[in-house]
Structure formats: C-alpha cells, structure tokens
Design an enzyme around this catalytic site. Sequence first.
Site, PDB file in Angstrom:
ATOM      1  N   CYS A  78       0.932  -1.017   0.012  1.00  0.00           N
ATOM      2  CA  CYS A  78      -0.017  -0.048   0.041  1.00  0.00           C
ATOM      3  C   CYS A  78       0.984   1.117  -0.002  1.00  0.00           C
ATOM      4  O   CYS A  78       1.711   1.372  -0.794  1.00  0.00           O
ATOM      5  CB  CYS A  78      -1.235  -0.149   1.210  1.00  0.00           C
ATOM      6  SG  CYS A  78      -2.512   1.022   0.828  1.00  0.00           S
ATOM      7  N   HIS A 169      -3.317  -4.916   1.720  1.00  0.00           N
ATOM      8  CA  HIS A 169      -2.829  -5.268   2.894  1.00  0.00           C
ATOM      9  C   HIS A 169      -2.825  -6.516   3.310  1.00  0.00           C
ATOM     10  O   HIS A 169      -3.658  -6.831   3.848  1.00  0.00           O
ATOM     11  CB  HIS A 169      -3.418  -4.332   4.362  1.00  0.00           C
ATOM     12  CG  HIS A 169      -3.099  -2.916   4.003  1.00  0.00           C
ATOM     13  ND1 HIS A 169      -2.435  -2.204   5.084  1.00  0.00           N
ATOM     14  CD2 HIS A 169      -3.898  -1.978   3.489  1.00  0.00           C
ATOM     15  CE1 HIS A 169      -2.373  -1.008   4.990  1.00  0.00           C
ATOM     16  NE2 HIS A 169      -3.402  -0.622   3.979  1.00  0.00           N
ATOM     17  N   GLU A 171      -1.200  -8.114   5.595  1.00  0.00           N
ATOM     18  CA  GLU A 171      -1.058  -8.293   6.905  1.00  0.00           C
ATOM     19  C   GLU A 171      -2.119  -8.384   7.834  1.00  0.00           C
ATOM     20  O   GLU A 171      -2.223  -8.584   8.804  1.00  0.00           O
ATOM     21  CB  GLU A 171       0.085  -7.501   7.550  1.00  0.00           C
ATOM     22  CG  GLU A 171      -0.399  -5.954   7.799  1.00  0.00           C
ATOM     23  CD  GLU A 171      -0.681  -5.072   6.637  1.00  0.00           C
ATOM     24  OE1 GLU A 171      -0.643  -5.364   5.522  1.00  0.00           O
ATOM     25  OE2 GLU A 171      -0.948  -3.912   6.737  1.00  0.00           O
TER      26      GLU A 171
HETATM   27  N1  GLN Z   1      -3.818   6.373   1.023  1.00  0.00           N
HETATM   28  C1  GLN Z   1      -2.367   6.332   1.703  1.00  0.00           C
HETATM   29  C2  GLN Z   1      -1.266   6.955   0.536  1.00  0.00           C
HETATM   30  O1  GLN Z   1      -1.536   7.678  -0.158  1.00  0.00           O
HETATM   31  C3  GLN Z   1      -1.927   4.759   1.274  1.00  0.00           C
HETATM   32  C4  GLN Z   1      -2.983   3.906   2.232  1.00  0.00           C
HETATM   33  C5  GLN Z   1      -2.575   2.686   2.926  1.00  0.00           C
HETATM   34  O2  GLN Z   1      -1.448   2.485   3.075  1.00  0.00           O
HETATM   35  N2  GLN Z   1      -3.535   1.997   3.365  1.00  0.00           N
HETATM   36  O3  GLN Z   1      -0.207   7.378   1.124  1.00  0.00           O
END
Ligand code: GLN
Length: 194
Positions: A78, A169, A171
């Site tokens: 992410c 994610h 995890e």
């Molecule tokens: N929206 C976050 C970003 O742009 C990432 C979101 C996440 O890691 N769950 O950094």
Amino acid sequence: MRIGVLALQGAVTEHIVSIEKTGATGLPIKRVEQLEEIDGLIIPGGESTTIGKLMRKYGFIEAVRDFSHQGKPIFGTCAGMIVLAKKIAGGEAGHLELMDITVARNAFGRQRESFECDLEVKGIDEPVRAVFIRAPLINEVGPEVEVLTVYKDEIVTARQGHLLVSSFHPELTDDFRLHQYFADMVEASGTANK
Ligand code: GLN
C-alpha cells in the site's frame, strides 16, 4: 532469516506477526543501523507522504537504496508500494524511486475507499484474501516488471527482481502466503545470513 519492517509510521505489528508465521524472525526497524541486521525489508501501509518525510529525516532514503543495491529484497504494501515507485502520477515527487512503476494514490474513489476480495496472485496456488484501504494502483510498469495480479483491469501486485509490491494489506488477514512468497524471495536471494 530476519525480515525487518520499517517502523516509522503505519501498520508494523501485524506484519511482524505474519512474518513470524513463515518461520522467519520479524523485527521493527527504527534506525538505519538496524538494516545491517536484516535480510529483507517490508515497507508497510500508512501514509506515504509521512513515511517519505520521516525516511528523509532519519537517513533511510540513501540507506534503503543501498540495501536494495546489495540485492536484498524489499516488499512495499500500500503506502509502501508508493514509497518504492519510480513515479507517482500527478506530478508528486517520488521517494525511494527504486521500482519501475508509476502508481496512482487513492485510486479506487470514495465509494470504494476500503473493501476486501479474493485475488489470484501469480505464483500462489489459491486466491489470496486482499484488504484494500484507500489503496493505490499501478498505472504503468517497465519492461522488467512482472505483473502478479490484475484486479478489474488494474495492476495491484507486481514484482521486479528482488522488489515486490501490493496495493492491498496482506498483513490484515490470517492468510500469510504473500509473506511466505516474500520470505521465499529473501531465501532465494542468497544474501540472507544463515
Ligand atoms: N492512501 C495512502 C497513501 O496514499 C495509502 C493507504 C494505505 O497505506 N492503506 O499514502
């Protein structure tokens, strides 16, 4: 084998639990010196701008680039995927700029800010449970990038040699197979301290 989780901001503990399920040792990484103690690194989800800022502040940008240049595997989930990307769509400056991908932040729109689904990941037998939270996606990949998952025509998991990224994610579920996939990359990289 030791796998570190960058512990400046974001979801750290859950990654460590998943790493330990693979049989490897999971360690939170708060100082650059600790990179010497690990064989692979996970950059977790959270907020990429904040993670990038803290990485600059504590010397992690150069140190993690160095870690990568030694061929040691890195897994960005992410926000961690955004931090690893060469380019961020919309003109925002990149952070580590290590992986040849262009990512779009918060790419699923307001209606779908967070959701779960089962996804096929190339190299893993059965579908993986994926949790997306304000997730980015990959708009473009360079020639050396292998696409591992396409979800509704969008790329959400990819690999370039020793670098692995996922929009979601892994995890946040009991399913630790993507962590196992990464642990296997670390093992195969031959850089692990046995
Ligand atoms: N929206 C976050 C970003 O742009 C990432 C979101 C996440 O890691 N769950 O950094």
